[in-house]
Motif scaffolding. Structure first.
Motif, PDB file in Angstrom:
ATOM      1  N   ALA A 115       0.825  -1.208   0.000  1.00  0.00           N
ATOM      2  CA  ALA A 115       0.000   0.000   0.000  1.00  0.00           C
ATOM      3  C   ALA A 115       0.861   1.260   0.000  1.00  0.00           C
ATOM      4  N   VAL A 116       0.397   2.270  -0.717  1.00  0.00           N
ATOM      5  CA  VAL A 116       1.116   3.532  -0.850  1.00  0.00           C
ATOM      6  C   VAL A 116       0.512   4.548   0.118  1.00  0.00           C
ATOM      7  N   PRO A 117       1.306   5.117   1.035  1.00  0.00           N
ATOM      8  CA  PRO A 117       0.778   6.138   1.959  1.00  0.00           C
ATOM      9  C   PRO A 117       0.594   7.477   1.236  1.00  0.00           C
ATOM     10  N   VAL A 118      -0.623   7.761   0.814  1.00  0.00           N
ATOM     11  CA  VAL A 118      -0.860   8.938  -0.026  1.00  0.00           C
ATOM     12  C   VAL A 118      -0.926  10.234   0.764  1.00  0.00           C
ATOM     13  N   ASP A 170       3.556   6.077 -11.099  1.00  0.00           N
ATOM     14  CA  ASP A 170       4.270   5.031 -10.359  1.00  0.00           C
ATOM     15  C   ASP A 170       3.306   3.936  -9.887  1.00  0.00           C
ATOM     16  N   MET A 171       2.160   4.342  -9.359  1.00  0.00           N
ATOM     17  CA  MET A 171       1.187   3.360  -8.872  1.00  0.00           C
ATOM     18  C   MET A 171       0.598   2.540 -10.014  1.00  0.00           C
ATOM     19  N   ALA A 228      -5.065   0.668  -7.070  1.00  0.00           N
ATOM     20  CA  ALA A 228      -3.884   0.542  -6.212  1.00  0.00           C
ATOM     21  C   ALA A 228      -4.272   0.545  -4.736  1.00  0.00           C
ATOM     22  N   PRO A 229      -3.612  -0.294  -3.923  1.00  0.00           N
ATOM     23  CA  PRO A 229      -3.824  -0.232  -2.472  1.00  0.00           C
ATOM     24  C   PRO A 229      -3.135   1.005  -1.906  1.00  0.00           C
ATOM     25  N   ILE A 230      -3.826   1.753  -1.067  1.00  0.00           N
ATOM     26  CA  ILE A 230      -3.262   2.972  -0.484  1.00  0.00           C
ATOM     27  C   ILE A 230      -3.511   2.993   1.015  1.00  0.00           C
ATOM     28  N   LEU A 231      -2.810   3.888   1.704  1.00  0.00           N
ATOM     29  CA  LEU A 231      -3.022   4.159   3.116  1.00  0.00           C
ATOM     30  C   LEU A 231      -3.371   5.635   3.265  1.00  0.00           C
ATOM     31  N   PRO A 256      -6.286   1.683   5.501  1.00  0.00           N
ATOM     32  CA  PRO A 256      -6.228   1.157   4.133  1.00  0.00           C
ATOM     33  C   PRO A 256      -7.471   1.497   3.309  1.00  0.00           C
ATOM     34  N   ALA A 257      -7.253   1.700   2.010  1.00  0.00           N
ATOM     35  CA  ALA A 257      -8.322   1.946   1.053  1.00  0.00           C
ATOM     36  C   ALA A 257      -7.786   1.582  -0.325  1.00  0.00           C
ATOM     37  N   TRP A 258      -8.625   1.725  -1.333  1.00  0.00           N
ATOM     38  CA  TRP A 258      -8.214   1.478  -2.714  1.00  0.00           C
ATOM     39  C   TRP A 258      -8.322   2.777  -3.504  1.00  0.00           C
ATOM     40  N   LEU A 259      -7.311   3.069  -4.311  1.00  0.00           N
ATOM     41  CA  LEU A 259      -7.349   4.228  -5.190  1.00  0.00           C
ATOM     42  C   LEU A 259      -7.613   3.735  -6.608  1.00  0.00           C
ATOM     43  N   VAL A 260      -8.746   4.170  -7.177  1.00  0.00           N
ATOM     44  CA  VAL A 260      -9.136   3.735  -8.518  1.00  0.00           C
ATOM     45  C   VAL A 260      -8.530   4.715  -9.523  1.00  0.00           C
TER      46      VAL A 260
END
Length: 421
Positions: free
Chosen positions: A21-24, A39-40, A48-51, A57-61
């Motif tokens: 997960a990417v910490p956005v 990059d994602m 992409a899995p994100i923080l 945690p969440a998902w970035l579409v």
């Protein structure tokens, strides 16, 4: 939420696993979101899995087609945040609570309830005389310019771009002229870090008072329309929905104006040539929606059951953040503006589906934005940035895209009625 310490960049103990997960919330994402989207996409694909803040945690579409699919399937990806499977990990003071904390407003309504409430507002907006709206927007823009035209310099975000939309919306809401400065002040303060809740509460109180006045003395305004509508809306429903409409109309439109002014003042394609020609304001407005859309990312949708999206396993109750900015710059769909692409309005900047911007909200926003930009260019034909283009900084935000400031200079002019004229 658990009080056990955890390593930043990983979900707190007890949260679902979210590998890679990417910490956005990190500053690097806010500084260069376009690079982070690339990059994602390269590492995770279109979802992409994100923080989020607190490593939630969440998902970035990211993909255009995936955002379209999510927004078109409200039964599978719904708006009621009470479905979230993470509530036991969310503290009451979580920074993103204003985006996810459930309220019985238009924002979180679904199905027939959403249609009932959205329909009442759309009916009013559809009845707005767009020619008169354009004229009123020009009038407000002229008044704002009058306040600084004699100085030969201005800061266009604070003094102009953020001022015109809220003042035009105040007219549609039926606020009295002497109330508008207070409304403008409180709406601006509610978006800042210093006592935003106190300012927001004042806006709520103003809305409630406006509603009572509209009941006693109805007019041709949105609150009066909603009170009389056969949908039978309660005062609480109307107050909450008025706040949603105001928020949706104000800052995104202000940033649309600011982003367009920044583009036209920094990109030579929009400079006036010796022959007097330049690419149009309409082209600039449309390009901004593709390249620097005011609403970058939006919370969100919650999965109603286990499913798959973009090759990722989505669990029931998972939160999806819709990246309109990434979808619009998806290399599979983005237009080539270097070739003078015109008229392509298939962007996701106003979302899509049941919870897209209420019809005809995008048309109304464009009327306000276009009038605001055109009046400035007409009144100040030699307007130019007062700093180097690279010095125009973006707001540090995952959610909104707009300049911190747009300082300009121009030949001073006098306004009719000034002393000595």
């Amino acid at each position: 939420m658990t009080s056990q310490p955890h390593t930043p960049g990983t979900p707190p103990p007890g949260c679902p696993a979210h590998p890679g997960a990417v910490p956005v919330y990190m500053p690097r994402f806010q500084r260069d979101p376009s690079q982070m989207y690339r990059d994602m996409r390269r590492e995770h694909g279109t979802v992409a899995p994100i923080l989020l803040d607190g490593d939630i945690p969440a998902w970035l579409v990211l993909g255009y087609r995936e955002v379209h699919y999510v927004t078109a399937n409200s039964d599978l990806f719904a708006r009621d945040s009470r479905r979230w499977n993470m509530w036991e990990h969310i503290p009451a003071d979580w920074p993103l609570m204003p985006y996810v904390g459930y309220q019985p407003s238009l924002m979180f309504a679904e199905g027939a309830e959403h249609q009932r409430r959205a329909g009442a507002i759309s009916e009013f907006l559809s009845g707005v005389d767009q020619l008169e709206l354009h004229k009123y927007s020009e009038k407000v823009a002229d008044e704002m310019i009058d306040a600084f035209v004699g100085r030969g310099e201005a800061e266009l975000m604070a003094e102009y771009a953020t001022q015109v939309p809220i003042r035009v919306m105040a007219m549609l809401f039926g606020f009295d002229e002497d109330e508008i400065p207070h409304l403008v002040r409180d709406v601006a303060a509610s978006l800042e870090d210093v006592e935003p809740m106190a300012a927001y509460q004042r806006v709520v109180e103003r809305m409630a008072a406006l509603l009572q006045r509209s009941r006693t003395n109805p007019g041709h305004d949105l609150p009066s329309h909603l009170l009389a509508h056969p949908a039978g809306l309660t005062d609480d429903e109307i107050t909450k929905d008025l706040l949603v409409v105001l928020a949706a109309a104000h800052q995104p439109t202000a940033n649309w104006i600011g982003n367009t002014l920044r583009l036209m003042l920094t990109d030579p394609r929009f400079a006036v040539t010796l022959s007097g020609g330049r690419r149009s304001v309409g082209q600039a407005l449309n390009e901004v929606l593709w390249e620097d859309t005011p609403t970058q990312n939006f919370i969100g949708r919650w999965a109603t059951r286990n499913t798959q999206l973009g090759g990722q396993r989505i669990q029931a109750g998972d939160l999806l953040v819709l990246s309109f900015a990434a979808a619009n710059t998806d290399p599979q769909v983005r237009p080539d503006f270097s070739e003078g692409s015109r008229g392509n309005q298939a962007h996701m900047s106003f979302s899509h589906g049941e919870h897209s911007c209420l019809y005809p909200g995008p048309e109304i926003a464009e009327i306000i934005a276009r009038a605001t930009v055109e009046v400035l260019l007409d009144r100040l034909p030699d307007v130019a940035l007062a700093v180097e283009p690279e010095e125009v900084r973006w707001q540090a935000s995952l959610w909104m895209r707009g300049p911190v400031s747009v300082p300009v200079e121009f030949s001073p002019a006098y306004v009719a009625g000034d002393a000595g004229f």
